[in-house]
Design a protein around this motif. Structure first.
Motif, short mmCIF file in Angstrom:
data_model
loop_
_atom_site.label_atom_id
_atom_site.label_comp_id
_atom_site.label_asym_id
_atom_site.label_seq_id
_atom_site.Cartn_x
_atom_site.Cartn_y
_atom_site.Cartn_z
N PHE A 11 0.82 -1.23 0.00
CA PHE A 11 0.00 0.00 0.00
C PHE A 11 0.84 1.26 0.00
CE2 PHE A 11 0.57 -1.31 4.47
CZ PHE A 11 1.03 -0.14 5.07
N ASP A 12 0.19 2.36 -0.46
CA ASP A 12 0.67 3.73 -0.25
C ASP A 12 -0.34 4.38 0.68
OD1 ASP A 12 2.85 3.58 -1.89
OD2 ASP A 12 1.91 4.59 -3.61
N ARG A 109 1.39 5.49 -6.41
CA ARG A 109 1.36 4.45 -7.45
C ARG A 109 -0.08 3.97 -7.66
NH1 ARG A 109 5.47 0.77 -4.25
NH2 ARG A 109 4.12 1.58 -2.63
N GLU A 110 -0.38 3.57 -8.89
CA GLU A 110 -1.75 3.14 -9.18
C GLU A 110 -1.97 1.67 -8.91
OE1 GLU A 110 -3.76 4.01 -12.79
OE2 GLU A 110 -3.30 6.15 -12.61
N ASN A 111 -0.86 0.90 -8.91
CA ASN A 111 -1.03 -0.56 -8.84
C ASN A 111 -0.95 -1.11 -7.42
OD1 ASN A 111 1.57 0.16 -8.56
ND2 ASN A 111 2.43 -1.49 -9.82
N VAL A 112 -1.08 -0.25 -6.43
CA VAL A 112 -1.09 -0.72 -5.03
C VAL A 112 -2.33 -0.16 -4.34
CG1 VAL A 112 1.44 -0.81 -4.87
CG2 VAL A 112 0.25 1.26 -4.16
N VAL A 113 -2.62 -0.66 -3.13
CA VAL A 113 -3.76 -0.10 -2.38
C VAL A 113 -3.41 1.34 -2.01
CG1 VAL A 113 -5.06 -0.23 -0.21
CG2 VAL A 113 -4.41 -2.34 -1.40
N GLN A 114 -4.34 2.25 -2.26
CA GLN A 114 -4.11 3.66 -1.90
C GLN A 114 -5.06 4.06 -0.79
OE1 GLN A 114 -5.24 6.03 -5.18
NE2 GLN A 114 -3.51 5.43 -6.47
N ARG A 143 -9.07 4.65 -0.79
CA ARG A 143 -9.85 4.72 0.45
C ARG A 143 -9.53 6.02 1.18
NH1 ARG A 143 -8.04 -1.45 0.72
NH2 ARG A 143 -9.28 -1.91 -1.13
N VAL A 144 -10.53 6.57 1.83
CA VAL A 144 -10.36 7.83 2.54
C VAL A 144 -10.75 7.62 3.99
CG1 VAL A 144 -11.12 10.22 2.68
CG2 VAL A 144 -10.94 9.11 0.48
N VAL A 145 -9.86 8.00 4.90
CA VAL A 145 -10.13 7.82 6.33
C VAL A 145 -10.39 9.20 6.93
CG1 VAL A 145 -9.25 6.87 8.49
CG2 VAL A 145 -8.44 5.96 6.30
N VAL A 146 -11.49 9.36 7.64
CA VAL A 146 -11.76 10.66 8.27
C VAL A 146 -11.91 10.50 9.77
CG1 VAL A 146 -12.72 11.76 6.22
CG2 VAL A 146 -14.24 10.57 7.77
#
Ligand code: NAD
Length: 483
Positions: A11-12, A109-114, A143-146
């Motif tokens: 992941f990034d 990167r596009e090819n990992v979990v973001q 994914r966005v964490v708030v």
């Protein structure tokens, strides 16, 4: 017993607000522990993004200091720390402007979990979301964490949900309530839904009442100005206490999956009865021998904001009709202690002459030590006839699982790894948050309309006297607050 480590994909993870208090205190020390546990696959990266002018080396040094300050015994692993810090990068960014966004776009990167963690003031959520899309950094899989607070009333929560929904699908949004990441909270579900013993008794035929207490010894000093605009109702009850209430009261979901669990929690919130004003006690702590009063901490001599709240509520459904739920939370209390208690009904008749029947009590401790115990009645050992005593069957994890070193993962670590795994079960859905505000708003509006003045209470106590009366009137008493 060795904790099992479930692998995640590479992941990034970008932490907006990566130099802030939360990032240094919780997020990065937690990620360091996950790294040491082998849960960060090779090639994964954590990128701090904030306003400060730092390069990668300076950021790594800042986080190394944070590990020293806030980490546990793992901070002695020098080799591990070096390898972890090598995974950290930094981008100076302006959430409201253009600076830094192209640099970030180049890194991701596009090819990992973001995953993008918004560890910043909620007023910046919209700016961040908009720029992540404009610079084509986020994808439909990001994914966005708030963080909390998610609004200060229904209207602002709706506005935040709308802002996020403009750019992201609900399946991409992870609203954190770190109470849901606690080991014991999940164990509560395992105990309820994994045993034949409890579920048949989990209703108004057998439960007398339920108590939820979250007591803190600290005051609001340091964040008094922020706290004074929210108070215990917004800061603790609307989110943490209501989430705990949902988990204890919800119907069994058909499976332990995100929407199944969240659908059931939502039904609980929607079934909460409006609270009668005389079923709420608000308090404000007084000055102590060497501690300031709430009003001094808040720097507001005329503040009507509550640092303590106790309330009685009911859930209008077949399972819980007639069972009171007593909730209580406060600052500057006697001990730091969070506990959920299920008090079962006493037996109608005791066959032991002169001995009244004692209720079974299930206590779920969230802090300071996570664990559970069940009070059962036994005979007091020794001669002298049949005298009954209530003793705890202790289910403290470390003891029960036979290894005092077993790692109880911090809530933040668990939740961040759930984000990387794409598991939303322990995160609040937008409609849940809105329903919680819809229940809370009229209560707060009532205080404002009546100019309700909180009762003062002694620091180091269990809150105002009226809070004790709330249960005394019903022939019950609060559980002792002990750390
Ligand atoms: P903080 O003030 O310590 O840090 C704020 C961070 O945001 C800094 O890294 C700062 O550089 C960055 N920032 C501010 N304006 C920016 C801008 N225009 N562009 C880019 N970056 C900007 O705040 P915190 O205590 O870390 O809290 C962060 C969020 O987490 C808040 O929403 C807070 O309510 C929530 N939260 C914090 C805690 C905690 O223990 N600190 C607990 C629960 C929730």
């Amino acid at each position: 017993m060795v904790a099992r480590v479930i692998p995640v994909d590479t992941f990034d993870l970008v932490i907006f607000g990566g130099t802030g208090d939360l990032a240094r205190r919780k997020i990065l020390p937690g990620l360091f522990r996950r790294f040491l546990a082998g849960q960060m696959p090779d090639g994964s990266r954590i990128i701090g993004a904030a306003r400060s002018d730092l390069d990668d080396a300076a950021y790594q040094s800042m986080i190394s200091d944070a590990i020293d300050e806030f980490g546990g015994p793992e901070k002695d692993d020098k080799e591990g720390r070096k390898a972890f810090l090598a995974c950290l990068g930094y981008v100076q960014i302006d959430a409201k402007g253009t600076d830094g966004w192209k640099d970030l776009a180049k890194l991701i990167r596009e090819n990992v979990v973001q995953a993008f963690y918004f560890s910043v003031a909620p007023s910046l959520f919209g700016d961040l979301a908009e720029r992540l899309m404009k610079h084509k950094i986020a994808t439909p899989h990001s994914r966005v964490v708030v963080e909390k607070p998610f609004g200060r009333d229904l209207e602002s929560a709706k506005a935040l949900n709308k802002t996020l929904a403009t750019h992201f699908d609900e399946s991409q949004i992870y609203r954190i309530d770190h109470y849901l990441g606690k080991e014991t909270v999940q164990n509560l579900m395992a105990v309820r839904f994994g045993n034949v013993l409890f579920e048949p008794l989990w209703n108004n035929h057998y439960v007398d009442h339920i108590q939820i207490t979250v007591a803190e010894t600290v005051g609001v000093g340091g964040r008094g100005a922020y706290y004074d605009r929210s108070g215990a109702m917004r800061d603790m009850v609307q989110n943490h206490l209501m989430q705990l209430l949902c988990l204890i009261a919800m119907e069994p979901p058909s499976q332990f999956g995100a929407d199944a669990v969240r659908d059931e929690k939502l039904k609980v919130i929607r079934a909460l009865q409006p609270i009668e004003p005389h079923h709420i006690v608000r308090g404000q702590y007084d000055a102590g021998a060497d501690t300031a009063s709430y009003r001094e901490d808040a720097e507001n001599p005329r503040s009507f904001t509550e640092s303590f709240i106790a309330m009685k509520t009911h859930i209008s459904n077949w399972r819980w009709s007639g069972v009171p739920f007593y909730l209580r939370t406060g600052k500057r209390m006697k001990a730091r202690s969070s506990e959920i208690t299920v008090v079962f009904q006493s037996l109608g008749h005791s066959i032991f002459e002169g001995e009244e029947s004692l209720p079974n009590i299930l206590s779920i401790h969230l802090q300071p030590n996570e664990g559970m115990d069940l009070q059962v009645t036994i005979k007091e050992p020794g001669p002298g006839g049949m005298r009954l005593v209530s003793v705890p069957l202790d289910m403290t994890f470390a003891d029960a699982l036979g290894d005092s070193d077993i790692e109880v993962t911090d809530a933040y670590e668990r939740l961040i790894m759930d984000v990387i795994r794409g598991n939303q079960t322990l995160f609040m859905r937008g409609d849940e948050v809105e329903a919680a505000w819809a229940w809370t708003d009229p209560i707060i509006a009532g205080w404002e309309a009546r100019n309700d003045v909180p009762k003062t209470y002694e620091p180091g106590s269990t809150g105002p006297e009226d809070a004790l009366m709330l249960l005394h009137r019903d022939g019950r008493k609060w559980r002792e607050v002990k750390g």
